[in-house]
Scaffold this motif. Structure first.
Motif: not given
Lengths: 445, 557
Positions: B253-281
């Motif tokens: 599980d650990d191995g495949m989580r790490a792989f798919f996290d990489d393949m799907l580019g989820f490192d972008d989550f670390d800097v994901l930012s939404k406009d607080p006025m458009v999507y305040p929730f």
């Protein structure tokens, strides 16, 4: 304080070229209050860079007057309090020669490395801050400090090579801990006892270095350079331990800032970026004042900035392309809003260095800052009319308060000026059309 | 044989002629010189997983190592190229210091250090020896020689004597071990292949490491090291047995989580930012949980239930957390629960999950182009060319336009031939996802106008996002991309043109196994290519290297 000390200089081969690791500047060379060498020569000039994304709008950015007392059009109005400390060099050009214009890349890569990149995976050399750090950064706790206001560790304009970007510090909390946490060597502490654990650390480190040396013999050629780099890093760590074992010279201006216990809000809203910029700047300035480093880099935004104006649906970069030009104003109003905020941040950055007393003036007198951007006009990805700033007087070698029109000459002239000022003695800098041997003479004393 | 090879090379596209493939499933792996020997820097997660395996799960660290650069679609490929700055070494030293302090902390020392010293304030050679023999092997991923252990023990004794503290000696030497290049780098060593002496294969420890970092995202554990030491990895039967054990372990599980996290580019989550006025929730917790939701969905589907990989793009089964429920407009559950969307729901497949639609969007609105581009690049391994620098945005800049939906706004992309060349690769699929706004919530209309989600994907027409999911599922490039990424990830570098035949072989095995992930993993790790290493110039002892010279210099102040 007069002692014979044995040091070793490592001479080796990296990728087939001979390399010498220079001797570090030892603290015992400084006088008792740290403002000058024992011989009376002033403290070395520090070098810093500042980066903002997406250029400017020439019509409301470039002053009409050249020389001193230049006017401040709307986009740079925020620089009024620091105008006398900075120079604005307008109308420079980055030449891409036969390579394509890589958006939000070619411009700043030329300005910082002297050469145009071939593609998005090419960094044609080290950025000039690395060259300067190799020259003057060997004696301080940190060879250089690279920080960003974006909250993203990947935001950096500093590269040793394409595979070795200088990762940015992005969290004020972690940056504070790194600089002023329990390991901070307070130069003004009344007592100093060398930590015996640090002594032990230093001696066991030699075992790690032996292992690295052995490993170097067995790996393939490409990887030897990386392990050599690793080995150099271990040497620097050893030097850091050494410094912690020596009583630091007192520095009057050095005051440990109040502890940061929690990170500010992350996210790309302009206010959050500006707050992080202020916090990181304050920490950085005090680190320089405490002589923790002599080379520093701040990236206010990435080259294709993703700053958000709350309520406006597009981030900065998208706006530069999609916002129509207002027919009455003659420019893109929201893009200009973002650029004005960048200039506010630059003003804060420069002013922060004037808050620290040093010698008969301020820290800014002994600093040279080079600020770059990636394009002249972001909407068309132009590589001409690129602006640059310098700030600080480089220990009296630089005049400030001037607007220089570079008349379309190479953007690398500013970087070359910086390199020469910082003691990197080269006849020229840059590749092909970006090669220059002409400094920006107007700002030199 | 030739006809088999040809069909094999067509890979998943030949799924229609599956019967032919079945006949070829048992065919030979093509000849392959092996991968280049690599020296990879360890990632934050690999470091942490390894340390938690050695010292227990209560050991942790809150710092992250500097990020790697994405190369050939994966961060993992950057590990073999990444250089190490002085700043990075400082980070490693602080991490090592933090971990070593935790190891000798009073609450842990009794079970992490297998013996008690005669006196806590003095050196104890025998106890130190026991600790370093055990720990050194697990951290270095190989047997540690007596000479090396003796050196650690000597250093620990000196430290303990100087600091009058046995545990401080253990701590500081452990810290230096964690800074060793053999711990921080995964260095691949070679030995001649006993069956074909002119070829090189990974030595036993290197093969154990390669297997372990691929399948478990951590260093080999004691059992795997022992299998390597006893030569089990050198025989077909032994290797097969070891691989079966690893694939059956929960650590997969650990191995495949790490792989798919990489393949799907989820490192972008670390800097994901939404406009607080458009999507305040939209909160940070939602972003974290969205990432977790997709990884759980994938692991459950592929590893636990061993289902067809392609069905991930049409599945309604997923997981839900209290933070995510508002985005999906369902009642909040208590903690993480399994959740299945009803058959008529538009939420079918990974493309409709928040991790895709919210991550691939702007802070204040959705983006057909970003979504289409992510689909092409991350899931299909296709490259979308970058926009030209002199692109004319005048067509989009009509200040009087009141485009109601994105489709109207980006129509210029598809009508102007200059733009259409690239945008027809991305926009049609992205437009189908317009039912999900920039935060990932479902909507049927935008600005009062009904959203049209019909389109075409590589020749397959669809009417809505469910149709898009089916078109993606059946796209011939889909399984091949997974094969490509897994092979790169496992061997530490991007696949090259010379790997084409090998990848075709893996594609055929994958198809024959009904696109089950564990079978594909088995095919890759048991392959001849995985174990063999290319000869390179200057590897090992073929070229003499002048040792670095040290010159003592005496200074006067």
């Amino acid at each position: 304080m007069s002692k014979w000390t044995r040091r070793t200089v490592l001479r080796g081969m990296v990728g087939g070229a001979a390399v010498n690791v220079a001797l570090p500047l030892l603290n015992c060379f400084l006088n008792s209050n740290g403002t000058a060498f024992a011989s009376g020569a002033p403290l070395p000039v520090r070098f810093g860079t500042w980066g903002w994304g997406l250029g400017m709008n020439a019509g409301i950015f470039v002053p009409s007057k050249v020389g001193a007392d230049f006017d401040l059009p709307d986009e740079i109005a925020a620089l009024a309090p620091v105008r006398r400390h900075i120079n604005l060099i307008s109308n420079t050009q980055a030449f891409r020669d036969s390579y394509q214009n890589l958006c939000h890349y070619t411009g700043w890569v030329v300005a910082r490395t002297g050469a145009a990149p071939r593609d998005g995976r090419d960094m044609p050399g080290e950025t000039l801050d690395v060259t300067i750090a190799n020259q003057i950064g060997g004696s301080t706790r940190f060879k250089s400090l690279t920080v960003t206001a974006t909250g993203d560790a990947r935001s950096t304009y500093s590269y040793e090579n394409i595979n070795t970007p200088t990762t940015s510090d992005w969290s004020p909390l972690q940056f504070y801990t790194r600089l002023f946490g329990p390991e901070f060597p307070d130069p003004n502490a009344s007592t100093f006892t060398p930590d015996p654990r640090v002594m032990v650390r230093r001696s066991v480190l030699s075992g790690v270095m032996d292992q690295t040396r052995q490993l170097l013999q067995t790996v393939p050629a490409d990887d030897r350079a990386r392990l050599d780099q690793y080995f150099s890093g271990l040497r620097h760590l050893e030097q850091q331990f050494d410094q912690r074992l020596r009583k630091p010279e007192p520095i009057a201006a050095c005051v440990r800032p109040g502890e940061i216990t929690v990170d500010p809000q992350m996210g790309q809203e302009q206010q959050a970026v500006a707050l992080r910029h202020r916090m990181m700047t304050d920490l950085l300035v005090m680190a320089v004042a405490c002589d923790q480093t002599r080379v520093f880099n701040m990236s206010y935004t990435d080259a294709n900035a993703s700053t958000i104006k709350p309520g406006y649906e597009k981030p900065h970069h998208t706006t530069t392309h999609e916002e129509p030009i207002d027919p009455k104003l003659g420019y893109q109003p929201t893009v200009s809003w973002f650029t004005r905020r960048s200039m506010e941040a630059l003003a804060y950055f420069v002013e922060a260095f004037t808050q620290v007393k040093e010698g008969n003036g301020t820290l800014l007198d002994n600093v040279f800052i080079y600020a770059t951007t990636d394009h002249g006009y972001a909407r068309t990805h132009s590589l001409d009319h690129m602006p640059a700033f310098t700030a600080g007087r480089a220990g009296g070698k630089v005049k400030t308060g001037l607007h220089v029109d570079a008349q379309g000459t190479a953007a690398t002239r500013v970087g070359y000026t910086a390199l020469r000022l910082m003691g990197v003695d080269r006849p020229s800098w840059g590749v092909n059309s970006n090669n220059t041997s002409r400094e920006i003479g107007q700002i030199l004393v | 044989m030739n006809s088999c090879k040809r069909h094999g090379l067509l890979g998943a596209a030949a799924v229609l002629s599956g019967s032919l493939l079945m006949g070829c499933a048992g065919r030979e792996e093509p000849e392959h010189p092996g991968t280049p020997p690599r020296v990879r820097i360890v990632t934050t997660q690999q470091y942490l997983n390894t340390l938690q395996n050695v010292f227990g799960s209560s050991v942790g660290m809150d710092m992250k190592f500097p990020p790697l650069r994405r190369t050939g679609g994966l961060l993992a490929n950057g590990a073999a190229l990444a250089g190490v700055t002085a700043g990075k070494i400082e980070t490693f030293q602080r991490a090592a210091s933090s971990i070593a302090a935790q190891v000798v902390a009073p609450e842990r020392r009794n079970y992490l250090i297998p013996c008690e010293p005669k006196s806590e304030k003095e050196a104890d050679e025998e106890c130190a020896r026991q600790f370093f023999a055990q720990t050194g092997r697990l951290l270095h991923r190989r047997a540690v020689s007596d000479a090396e252990i003796a050196r650690y023990v000597t250093q620990a004794n000196q430290a303990a004597t100087e600091l009058k503290d046995f545990y401080a000696g253990i701590e500081l030497v452990t810290e230096s071990m964690l800074l060793s290049p053999e711990v921080l780098f995964i260095v691949e060593g070679t030995q001649p292949d006993p069956r074909h002496p002119q070829r090189l294969q990974l030595d036993d420890y290197s093969l154990a490491s390669r297997l372990s970092f691929f399948l478990w995202n951590a260093a080999p554990d004691d059992l795997l090291l022992r299998a390597a030491e006893q030569g089990e990895l050198r025989t077909e039967r032994g290797l097969r047995r070891v691989v079966d054990t690893m694939l059956a372990s929960p650590r997969l599980d650990d191995g495949m989580r790490a792989f798919f996290d990489d393949m799907l580019g989820f490192d972008d989550f670390d800097v994901l930012s939404k406009d607080p006025m458009v999507y305040p929730f939209f909160t940070g917790a939602m972003a974290t949980d969205a990432r977790e939701q997709t990884l759980r969905t994938i692991v459950e589907h592929l590893v636990h239930k061993q289902r067809d990989y392609r069905d991930l793009y049409v599945t309604r089964a997923t997981f839900m957390s209290p933070a995510l429920a508002p985005l999906y407009q369902i009642p909040a559950p208590e903690g993480w629960v399994e959740y299945e969307f009803p058959p008529d729901s538009p939420r079918q497949g990974l493309l409709t999950q928040v991790s895709f639609v919210a991550l691939r969007a702007h802070p204040g609105r959705s983006s057909p182009t970003l979504r289409g581009k992510a689909l092409r690049e991350r899931l299909l391994c296709q490259e979308v060319p970058p926009p030209p620098p002199n692109v004319d945005f005048g067509k989009l800049n009509n200040p009087d336009a009141h485009y109601k939906t994105q489709r109207e706004r980006v129509r210029a992309h598809l009508e102007d031939p200059v733009c259409a060349g690239c945008h027809k690769i991305t926009d049609p699929t992205g437009l189908a996802l317009e039912n999900f706004d920039g935060a990932g919530r479902y909507r049927v209309a935008e600005n009062g106008a009904r959203i049209d989600t019909s389109g075409e994907f590589d020749g397959v027409h669809f009417d809505d996002v469910v149709g898009l999911g089916k078109a993606v599922r059946d796209n011939p490039s889909l399984p091949g991309c997974l094969v490509n990424r897994l092979y790169s990830y496992g061997t530490g570098g991007a696949a090259r043109a010379t790997d084409r035949a090998l990848l075709g072989y893996f594609n055929a095995r994958f198809a024959a196994a009904g696109y089950q992930l564990p079978e594909l993993l088995r095919a890759i790790v048991l392959s001849d290519a995985f174990r063999h290493v290319q000869q390179t110039n200057g590897a090992g002892r073929t070229h003499e290297r002048k040792p670095t010279e040290e010159i003592p210099i005496e200074e006067v102040s």
